[in-house]
Design an enzyme around this catalytic site. Structure first.
Site, short mmCIF file in Angstrom:
data_model
loop_
_atom_site.label_atom_id
_atom_site.label_comp_id
_atom_site.label_asym_id
_atom_site.label_seq_id
_atom_site.Cartn_x
_atom_site.Cartn_y
_atom_site.Cartn_z
N GLU A 1 9.35 1.74 10.76
CA GLU A 1 10.74 2.73 10.61
C GLU A 1 9.59 3.69 11.20
O GLU A 1 8.78 3.77 10.21
CB GLU A 1 11.40 2.41 9.37
CG GLU A 1 11.50 1.20 8.53
CD GLU A 1 13.14 1.31 9.31
OE1 GLU A 1 14.11 1.70 9.46
OE2 GLU A 1 13.48 -0.51 10.23
N CYS B 1 13.08 11.21 6.43
CA CYS B 1 13.02 10.86 8.00
C CYS B 1 14.46 10.97 8.78
O CYS B 1 15.00 11.51 9.65
CB CYS B 1 12.77 9.64 7.67
SG CYS B 1 14.01 8.84 6.71
N GLU C 1 8.98 15.73 15.58
CA GLU C 1 8.91 16.37 14.32
C GLU C 1 8.66 16.70 13.81
O GLU C 1 6.72 17.00 12.99
CB GLU C 1 9.02 15.06 13.64
CG GLU C 1 9.37 14.89 12.21
CD GLU C 1 9.17 13.09 11.45
OE1 GLU C 1 8.12 13.05 11.71
OE2 GLU C 1 10.28 12.57 10.94
N LYS D 1 0.25 -1.06 0.01
CA LYS D 1 -0.28 0.13 -0.17
C LYS D 1 0.28 1.69 -0.41
O LYS D 1 1.43 1.34 1.36
CB LYS D 1 -1.26 0.31 1.37
CG LYS D 1 -2.11 1.27 0.90
CD LYS D 1 -2.76 1.79 2.25
CE LYS D 1 -2.17 3.37 2.61
NZ LYS D 1 -2.11 4.08 1.42
P1 NAD Z 1 2.13 8.20 6.70
O1 NAD Z 1 2.33 7.33 8.68
O2 NAD Z 1 0.79 9.58 7.68
O3 NAD Z 1 1.72 6.98 6.24
C1 NAD Z 1 2.63 6.73 6.00
C2 NAD Z 1 1.97 4.83 5.60
O4 NAD Z 1 0.96 4.56 6.15
C3 NAD Z 1 0.96 6.07 4.60
O5 NAD Z 1 1.32 4.65 2.85
C4 NAD Z 1 -0.43 5.85 5.28
O6 NAD Z 1 -1.92 5.58 3.81
C5 NAD Z 1 -0.56 4.58 6.10
N1 NAD Z 1 -1.69 4.93 6.90
C6 NAD Z 1 -1.75 5.95 7.79
N2 NAD Z 1 -2.60 5.17 8.80
C7 NAD Z 1 -3.09 3.82 8.66
C8 NAD Z 1 -3.01 2.78 9.46
N3 NAD Z 1 -4.04 3.79 10.34
N4 NAD Z 1 -2.66 2.23 9.04
C9 NAD Z 1 -2.27 1.41 8.06
N5 NAD Z 1 -1.87 2.47 7.97
C10 NAD Z 1 -2.24 3.62 7.98
O7 NAD Z 1 3.27 9.19 7.10
P2 NAD Z 1 3.90 10.02 5.84
O8 NAD Z 1 3.07 11.24 6.19
O9 NAD Z 1 3.44 8.76 4.65
O10 NAD Z 1 5.26 10.07 5.84
C11 NAD Z 1 6.27 11.02 6.84
C12 NAD Z 1 6.47 10.33 7.94
O11 NAD Z 1 7.27 8.97 7.60
C13 NAD Z 1 7.42 11.02 8.57
O12 NAD Z 1 7.05 11.09 10.05
C14 NAD Z 1 8.64 10.39 9.15
O13 NAD Z 1 9.68 10.50 9.16
C15 NAD Z 1 8.82 8.80 8.29
N6 NAD Z 1 9.53 8.27 8.17
C16 NAD Z 1 10.00 7.15 8.35
C17 NAD Z 1 11.13 6.44 7.85
C18 NAD Z 1 12.14 5.92 8.48
O14 NAD Z 1 13.04 5.54 7.65
N7 NAD Z 1 12.39 5.93 9.78
C19 NAD Z 1 11.57 6.95 6.30
C20 NAD Z 1 10.54 8.17 5.55
C21 NAD Z 1 9.38 8.25 6.32
#
Ligand code: NAD
Length: 479
Positions: free
Chosen positions: A248, A282, A383, A173
């Site tokens: 992650e 990130c 963040e 997804k």
């Molecule tokens: P997000 O958590 O809003 O969404 C990430 C994914 O999860 C999306 O596909 C979203 O649709 C899905 N999602 C949302 N709610 C969900 C739920 N309840 N159940 C299952 N799936 C769900 O994050 P974002 O805004 O897309 O990304 C930014 C964040 O990602 C930042 O906090 C960043 O630090 C983090 N990030 C971490 C890494 C790492 O390697 N640690 C890498 C890139 C981004």
């Protein structure tokens, strides 16, 4: 208007109802595409297809699976321009960044794991000449891979590649904010005749299809990259089923800059670490700690450099493009306001930008450096995920370490010094998953990647990813 489709059982499947989500180009603010708002109905179809094919996907062996993955890598490389343009259109990132980082890395992910799995071995233990133990590592079955919008194809393939290489079938997804390259990837899978059902890509909202994936009893593991709050929701919903989880999550990454650093190289490095992809990586540095003797001149050099960064239409030669969405732009601007309320001084940037022409309605923010905030300030603890950093002096190594470790996050840190002994000493004591010395985002795919504390659990990359996507079983045979 472009309309994306799900990829289920080897086919592009349009939604039968009219439940589609709108997708905007962040550089213009205009809606340019629609994506399926998938639900459990699509998930059931995808799981049926994945379960059916999984035994034969496992049976074709590492060479057979590696061959498909290498062919996907070839396809990504030969479609570099198309995919880079799509990534830029979907996320607002400079097209040059998509062309040199995002898309080549997606190809490398497939190539790397195609090869890595051929070298993946299990241990055996001779038990005082009484018995031999060996470990089988079997695929888990059907697994879920959920990825964010900041590095869309890069992070989606970072999960899919090891999962498939290890013999699993995948329900993936991508983020609803950046679905286009995942949709194009499904077309490439069809082009290479990837067996039907091996990979299924479902688009839609996290709160609907994302949640359904994490809760489904037939999905044996979830590899998730995204925000910490989402990660904790996923952990709670997956726990009762004892699913394997790799999370992650977010970061609030410190950079420790010592007086004996290579000054010019460090200014360049910090600019890159702070503002690449509009600060939406990130691993980006967001808290800069500078040793007192060079604080003033380092700060001035950094401001001067930040002011020279070009920002605007991501299809042109710019350093920074747009932020992912209007609401994210608002969130970042609110943090800049909060910084002022918390007593901080905006040294540069801090503003919404509306470039003239095509990108007038885009979501741009100028690179921002903030001074004068205590470690306890929310702006130093939470963040922000935008082109915003705080800067503060320190006087001793112990103080620098306490500041660096002083948040609930523990993803990445950078240390800038020419003193190797100090480097080793500090690297050992930092509570985070990755430490870069005099560099940033230098990535070897064999190394473990992940965070401590609120930055997640588990590691991906190299053997760690292949271990995650397999189930170890010990066999003990007396001599
Ligand atoms: P997000 O958590 O809003 O969404 C990430 C994914 O999860 C999306 O596909 C979203 O649709 C899905 N999602 C949302 N709610 C969900 C739920 N309840 N159940 C299952 N799936 C769900 O994050 P974002 O805004 O897309 O990304 C930014 C964040 O990602 C930042 O906090 C960043 O630090 C983090 N990030 C971490 C890494 C790492 O390697 N640690 C890498 C890139 C981004």
């Amino acid at each position: 208007m472009e309309t994306f489709a799900n990829y289920i059982n080897g086919q592009l499947v349009s939604k039968k109802t009219d439940s589609y989500l709108e997708n905007a180009n962040p550089a213009t603010g205009e809606v340019y595409s629609l994506l399926p708002d998938s639900s459990s109905h699509e998930l059931e179809e995808a799981i049926r297809a994945a379960e059916k094919i999984q035994p034969s996907w496992e049976a074709i062996g590492v060479a057979g699976r590696g061959d498909y993955l290498n062919r996907l890598a070839d396809k990504i490389e030969s479609n570099l321009d198309l995919l880079a343009a799509a990534e830029s259109e979907d996320t607002g990132k400079p097209i040059a960044l998509a062309k040199t980082l995002d898309i080549p890395r997606a190809a490398s992910n497939f190539r790397f794991f195609a090869q890595a799995v051929s070298q993946f071995a299990s241990e055996s233990h001779n038990m005082d000449n009484q018995a031999i133990n060996y470990t089988l590592r079997d695929p888990l079955g059907v697994v879920g891979c959920i990825s964010p919008w900041n590095l869309p194809l890069y992070l989606l393939t970072w999960k899919i590649a090891p999962a498939l290489a290890a013999g699993n079938c995948v329900i993936a997804k991508p983020s609803e904010l950046a679905p286009k390259t995942a949709y194009l990837l499904s077309q490439l899978c069809i082009d290479i005749d990837l067996p039907k059902g091996v990979l299924n890509i479902l688009h839609g909202r996290g709160s609907q299809i994302g949640r359904a994936i994490t809760q489904h009893s037939k999905i044996k593991a979830i590899s998730f990259t995204g925000g910490t709050k989402t990660g904790s929701e996923i952990a709670a919903s997956a726990a009762p089923q004892f699913k394997k989880l790799s999370l992650e999550l977010g970061g609030k990454n410190p950079a420790l800059i010592f007086a004996d650093c290579n000054f010019e190289k460090t200014v360049e490095g910090i600019i890159r670490a702070s503002f690449t992809n509009q600060g939406q990586v990130c691993m980006c540095s967001s808290r800069l700690y500078v040793e007192q003797p060079i604080y003033q001149c380092f700060k001035e050099a950094l401001i001067e450099k930040a002011k020279t960064l070009s920002i605007g239409d991501p299809l042109t030669d710019v350093n920074l493009g747009a932020l992912i969405s209007k609401s994210h732009q608002e969130k970042v601007l609110n943090y800049i306001q909060l910084a002022k309320q918390e007593g901080g001084t905006i040294l540069c940037g801090g503003q919404r930008l509306a470039p003239v022409g095509r990108c007038e309605g885009g979501f741009f923010i100028t690179p921002t450096i903030i001074e004068g905030l205590d470690i306890s300030a929310r702006v130093n603890q939470e963040e922000i995920f935008g082109p915003v950093v705080t800067i503060q002096p320190f006087t001793s190594e112990a103080e620098a370490l306490a500041l660096a470790n002083g948040t609930e996050y523990g993803l990445a840190a950078t240390i800038w010094t020419e003193n190797l002994t100090r480097l080793h000493r500090l690297a050992k004591q930092l509570t985070c998953g990755i430490v870069w010395a005099n560099s940033w985002m230098l990535r070897d795919l064999r190394t473990p990647l992940g965070g401590m504390k609120n930055s997640g659990i588990g590691r991906e990359g190299g053997w760690e990813a292949l271990r995650f996507f397999t189930e170890p079983k010990n066999i003990c045979i007396p001599y």
